[in-house]
Design an enzyme around this catalytic site. Structure first.
Site, PDB file in Angstrom:
ATOM      1  N   GLU A 254       0.886  -1.175   0.000  1.00 58.71           N
ATOM      2  CA  GLU A 254       0.000   0.000   0.000  1.00 58.71           C
ATOM      3  C   GLU A 254       0.913   1.210   0.000  1.00 58.71           C
ATOM      4  O   GLU A 254       1.577   1.474   1.000  1.00 58.71           O
ATOM      5  CB  GLU A 254      -0.860   0.024   1.276  1.00 58.71           C
ATOM      6  CG  GLU A 254      -1.772  -1.155   1.469  1.00 58.71           C
ATOM      7  CD  GLU A 254      -2.907  -1.156   0.490  1.00 58.71           C
ATOM      8  OE1 GLU A 254      -3.175  -0.105  -0.123  1.00 58.71           O
ATOM      9  OE2 GLU A 254      -3.510  -2.207   0.309  1.00 58.71           O
ATOM     10  N   CYS A 293      -3.286   8.602   3.425  1.00 54.26           N
ATOM     11  CA  CYS A 293      -3.021   8.020   2.113  1.00 54.26           C
ATOM     12  C   CYS A 293      -4.235   8.182   1.198  1.00 54.26           C
ATOM     13  O   CYS A 293      -4.097   8.165  -0.017  1.00 54.26           O
ATOM     14  CB  CYS A 293      -2.678   6.549   2.265  1.00 54.26           C
ATOM     15  SG  CYS A 293      -3.896   5.653   3.229  1.00 54.26           S
TER      16      CYS A 293
END
Ligand code: NAP
Length: 516
Positions: A254, A293
């Site tokens: 990720e 994020c």
């Protein structure tokens, strides 16, 4: 000063070597230190594979789910203490800290409930039985079986609570023991969580490494998993590690993401949809000081709305008070580390070379509650580009701070989807529209470029969590720049920690194996 210990092979140990300081990013006061090594990581991996794997293997999904419910309860019980740690060590406002801590507890509870639903099963069925012989007697059945190794969780600095809990929930429910490695700079929350969790879990089920990863990957093998969240540069280093390319360790990444939000041409400035768009954009810029994020970095609005959107953003952002989040009235804290501060300031300078200022210049700010020139502060920054498709600074670099860039377009749905695609793979992107035809055209073209597509409209506005919230029931991850990984998504989240196996044989045997 407090020396943080790691929890490895069933004991707390501080390690040895040089010391790394953890600081309060608002005041720069030292909070704790960690050693940069000195641990027997091979022994820790051995402990997970021996004790942790065996202990978790004795439990059904329902029993592992019950363990997760206990962890969620422990988070609730220590909520105020954890929030205080996040405010001090992460530069979080109280509201930012709650987002991290409560999000962690919610995810644990979600997977606890999933465990109860999966019940006594040991293998998870994947789809229906398939006839592969002349008669139905000869069948095939895909199943998921837990992997026979340890799950190493390497997390980013921005969500020390949620990051630890979301990965832990899926791995433990799947039946894999975990070694958690939080980012060093903000490790206090994760450290406290493991102090709370370890006594509630079987031996070897959860270990903690604070400080650098050192040789942790060197001692991993083919049954193991690494779930990494962090920057693209670190991800590239991990992808090239012999554990991944030679020994077949499964790696989930990720990484960075240039998430986009698009306002469709049908949206009236007085509408609920526009209000939702504005709330989401401002929240994503300022929540956790933009260090999410999933935060919106690139915004596209119709040409004739650009001036109004810029004015509305100026009006909202003027209300923010930047400073030490421990002080009353502060609504946005500092960046989490000195390195982050240097990076974000340099990236804003680069962006400023290609864009015009709408709000906040290049992030200069006089923070409240700290002496001059103290802390890692940057104010909210909105820039605008006249060339939304070709502005290199906009599409090439994620600025992990309270920074957003506006561009405008004629309103074409395909153009909007192409704008999303310029991010080279996003975790999430959003569109705001009440025009179903426009949404259909946009979604078909944008979906391949983003892990999650959030479709804001007047009908869902009152119950929307916003695009910036990763939900345990929906997958989190994205293609390309975002790393190509996938976490969460309910039962899908377990698959990273399990192996899909195609069983082939007597249909009644296969049926019995999955408990159908
Ligand atoms: P980072 O510098 O890449 O660090 C992430 C983690 O990797 C930390 O725990 C770090 O440990 C560890 N690490 C660094 N080098 C390593 C190595 N050679 N081997 C093993 N582990 C290593 O990222 P960050 O600054 O913490 O986080 C910011 C970035 O994360 C942003 O780019 C953001 O986009 C991304 N992010 C992505 C997501 C997502 O879900 N996609 C979520 C949050 C953040 P140390 O702290 O000890 O160096």
């Amino acid at each position: 000063m407090k020396l943080l210990a790691s929890y490895l092979s069933g004991a707390w140990s501080a390690g040895s070597g040089s010391r790394i300081a953890l600081v309060n990013p608002a005041t720069e006061a030292g909070l704790a230190e960690v050693h940069d090594g000195g641990h027997d990581l091979a022994a820790a991996v051995g402990h997970a594979r021996a004790a942790g794997l065996a202990e978790l293997g004795r439990l059904s999904f329902a029993e592992r789910g019950a363990l997760l419910a206990g962890l969620a309860k422990a988070v609730h019980g220590a909520r105020e203490e954890l929030i205080a740690l996040a405010v001090g060590n992460g530069g979080n406002t109280r509201s930012d800290a709650k987002f991290d801590i409560d999000g962690g507890a919610l995810t644990l509870s979600h997977y606890a409930e999933l465990g109860a639903k999966l019940g006594a099963a040991r293998l998870l069925g994947d789809g229906e039985p398939i006839q592969v012989g002349r008669t139905a007697r000869m069948a095939g059945q895909h199943v998921w079986a837990r992997r026979s190794g340890v799950a190493v969780h390497i997390n980013a600095f921005n969500f020390p609570g949620w990051g630890l809990c979301e990965k832990l929930a899926s791995a433990l429910l799947a039946g894999m023991p975990v070694i958690a490695k939080p980012a060093t700079a903000t490790a206090l929350v994760a450290h406290r969580l493991v102090e709370l969790f370890a006594p509630l879990l079987p031996a070897g089920a959860l270990q903690l490494l604070v400080g650098p990863a050192g040789g942790l990957l060197d001692v991993l093998g083919s049954g193991d998993v690494v779930a990494f969240t962090g920057g693209g540069a670190t991800a590239r280093t991990l992808r090239a590690h012999p554990a991944i390319i030679e020994r077949g360790v499964r790696l989930n990444v990720e990484a960075d993401s240039l998430n986009a939000a698009v306002l469709a041409p049908d949206v009236d400035l007085a509408s609920e949809t526009f209000a939702l768009f504005l709330v989401d954009v401002v929240r994503d810029m300022t929540q956790k000081t933009g260090q999410k994020c999933t935060a919106i970095r690139r915004v596209l609005v119709p040409d004739d709305r650009l001036g109004d959107v810029a004015d509305a953003l100026r009006e909202r952002l003027a209300r923010f008070v930047v400073g030490d989040p421990a002080h009353d009235g502060v609504t946005m804290g500092p960046l989490a580390t000195a390195q982050q501060h240097r990076d974000v300031r340099a990236q804003i300078a680069r962006l400023a070379g290609e864009t015009e200022a709408i709000w906040g210049g290049t992030g200069e700010v006089e923070p409240v509650g700290v002496p001059a020139r103290t802390g890692f502060f940057v104010g909210p920054v909105v820039r605008a580009t006249r060339a939304p498709m070709t502005c290199a600074a906009l599409h090439a670099h994620e600025i992990f701070g309270p920074v957003m860039t506006l561009g405008s377009y004629a309103g074409d749905a395909k153009f909007a989807a192409e704008f999303v695609a310029r991010g080279d793979g996003c975790l999430v992107s959003a569109a705001y529209s009440d025009d179903r035809d426009w949404v259909t055209r946009f979604a078909r073209s944008a979906a391949p470029w983003t892990g999650r597509l959030y479709l804001g409209s007047s009908k869902m506005a009152s119950q929307s969590p916003g695009p910036g919230t990763a939900l345990p029931s929906l997958v989190h991850g994205g293609p390309g720049r975002a790393g190509g990984g996938e976490e969460l998504g309910g039962e899908r989240g377990l698959h990273l920690y399990m192996q899909r196996c195609a069983l082939e044989g007597d249909a009644s045997v296969l049926k019995a194996l999955i408990g159908a």
